[in-house]
Design a protein around this motif. Structure first.
Motif, PDB file in Angstrom:
ATOM      1  N   LYS A   1      66.519  16.307  57.402  1.00  0.00           N
ATOM      2  CA  LYS A   1      65.186  15.896  57.810  1.00  0.00           C
ATOM      3  C   LYS A   1      64.884  16.586  59.130  1.00  0.00           C
ATOM      4  O   LYS A   1      65.511  16.306  60.142  1.00  0.00           O
ATOM      5  CB  LYS A   1      65.128  14.376  57.965  1.00  0.00           C
TER       6      LYS A   1
ATOM      7  N   THR B   1      71.040  13.788  52.502  1.00  0.00           N
ATOM      8  CA  THR B   1      71.708  14.722  53.406  1.00  0.00           C
ATOM      9  C   THR B   1      73.126  14.268  53.754  1.00  0.00           C
ATOM     10  O   THR B   1      73.529  13.140  53.471  1.00  0.00           O
ATOM     11  CB  THR B   1      70.887  14.847  54.701  1.00  0.00           C
TER      12      THR B   1
ATOM     13  N   ASP C   1      69.086  10.533  57.941  1.00  0.00           N
ATOM     14  CA  ASP C   1      68.144  10.023  56.961  1.00  0.00           C
ATOM     15  C   ASP C   1      67.846  11.028  55.861  1.00  0.00           C
ATOM     16  O   ASP C   1      67.942  12.244  56.059  1.00  0.00           O
ATOM     17  CB  ASP C   1      66.819   9.653  57.641  1.00  0.00           C
ATOM     18  N   SER C   2      67.442  10.500  54.722  1.00  0.00           N
ATOM     19  CA  SER C   2      67.006  11.344  53.611  1.00  0.00           C
ATOM     20  C   SER C   2      65.594  11.867  53.876  1.00  0.00           C
ATOM     21  O   SER C   2      64.864  11.366  54.742  1.00  0.00           O
ATOM     22  CB  SER C   2      67.033  10.564  52.300  1.00  0.00           C
ATOM     23  N   THR C   3      65.201  12.891  53.118  1.00  0.00           N
ATOM     24  CA  THR C   3      63.878  13.480  53.247  1.00  0.00           C
ATOM     25  C   THR C   3      63.441  13.933  51.854  1.00  0.00           C
ATOM     26  O   THR C   3      63.916  13.397  50.859  1.00  0.00           O
ATOM     27  CB  THR C   3      63.893  14.629  54.285  1.00  0.00           C
ATOM     28  N   SER C   4      62.536  14.877  51.782  1.00  0.00           N
ATOM     29  CA  SER C   4      62.119  15.430  50.491  1.00  0.00           C
ATOM     30  C   SER C   4      61.831  16.907  50.655  1.00  0.00           C
ATOM     31  O   SER C   4      61.586  17.389  51.767  1.00  0.00           O
ATOM     32  CB  SER C   4      60.881  14.710  49.955  1.00  0.00           C
TER      33      SER C   4
ATOM     34  N   GLU D   1      59.794  19.028  53.882  1.00  0.00           N
ATOM     35  CA  GLU D   1      60.432  20.085  54.669  1.00  0.00           C
ATOM     36  C   GLU D   1      59.826  21.468  54.434  1.00  0.00           C
ATOM     37  O   GLU D   1      59.793  22.296  55.336  1.00  0.00           O
ATOM     38  CB  GLU D   1      61.934  20.114  54.385  1.00  0.00           C
TER      39      GLU D   1
END
Length: 206
Positions: A148, A183, A187-190, A194
């Motif tokens: 992220k 990750t 934290d996770s993202t998308s 990104e």
């Protein structure tokens, strides 16, 4: 079914040591799973696995903080350790010749609990870094290749900023925008969150 176990320990390379928290991902169903990045302490990972069969212990790369519980977890579960062989030099820094692994190949597909996991070789953070794509789940496990807020670190031995940007551009940002990115730390993202920032990362990296 995707579970996260957060383990704490240290990352060491090039003479430095840092405190880190790692995300360990357990992917599968009620019968069998794959563990992605067995970090620091095998006990809480094995506890989360419970009585399920572990089909493989996947290593997104061989930095010590991502593999240092792999051997113990393999002993506990009987599962094979899987790693891209381009990270052999980093693996030997942790385990020497005493612990072996089965090589991962770009494009290889594994199945756990009916979930197909495809290996994407994404060098840059390390030579043998991989991401694990689970298209049916709409998820990518990115290890330390994509976080992220930007790409993984490339300031240490065996890493390359130009290579990681190339990997992200060609292998990851081509995935559907709604793909959730889980990750190796934080934290996770998308992909969609990104992708617009690629040029900013390139400018910042140079």
């Amino acid at each position: 079914m995707i579970d996260r176990v957060i383990t704490k320990g240290t990352f060491s390379l090039d003479g430095g040591t840092w405190e880190v928290d790692n995300n360990v991902w357990v992917v599968g169903d009620a019968r069998e799973v794959v563990v992605i990045d067995a970090a620091h302490d095998a006990a809480p990972i094995a506890e989360r696995v419970g009585g399920r069969a572990v089909r493989a212990i996947l290593c997104t790369h061989a930095h010590n903080d991502h593999v240092n519980a792999a051997a113990d977890l393999a002993r506990l579960t009987g599962a094979p350790i899987r790693l891209h062989p381009d990270d052999q030099v980093l693996w030997e820094q942790v385990y020497g010749p005493e612990v072996s692994y089965e090589p991962l190949a770009d494009g290889e597909k594994l199945v756990a609990g009916g979930n197909v996991l495809e290996i994407l070789h994404t060098p840059g953070h390390s030579p043998g870094a991989v991401c694990v794509s689970a298209p049916e789940l709409g998820v990518l496990f990115s290890g330390d290749t994509l976080f992220k807020g930007g790409p993984g670190a490339t300031g240490r031995s065996y890493s390359s900023f130009e290579t990681i940007i190339d990997s992200i551009r060609k292998r990851l940002l081509t995935l559907p925008a709604e793909t959730v990115v889980h990750t190796g730390h934080g934290d996770s993202t998308s992909i969609g969150a990104e992708a617009p920032h690629l040029e900013e990362w390139i400018a910042r990296g140079h």
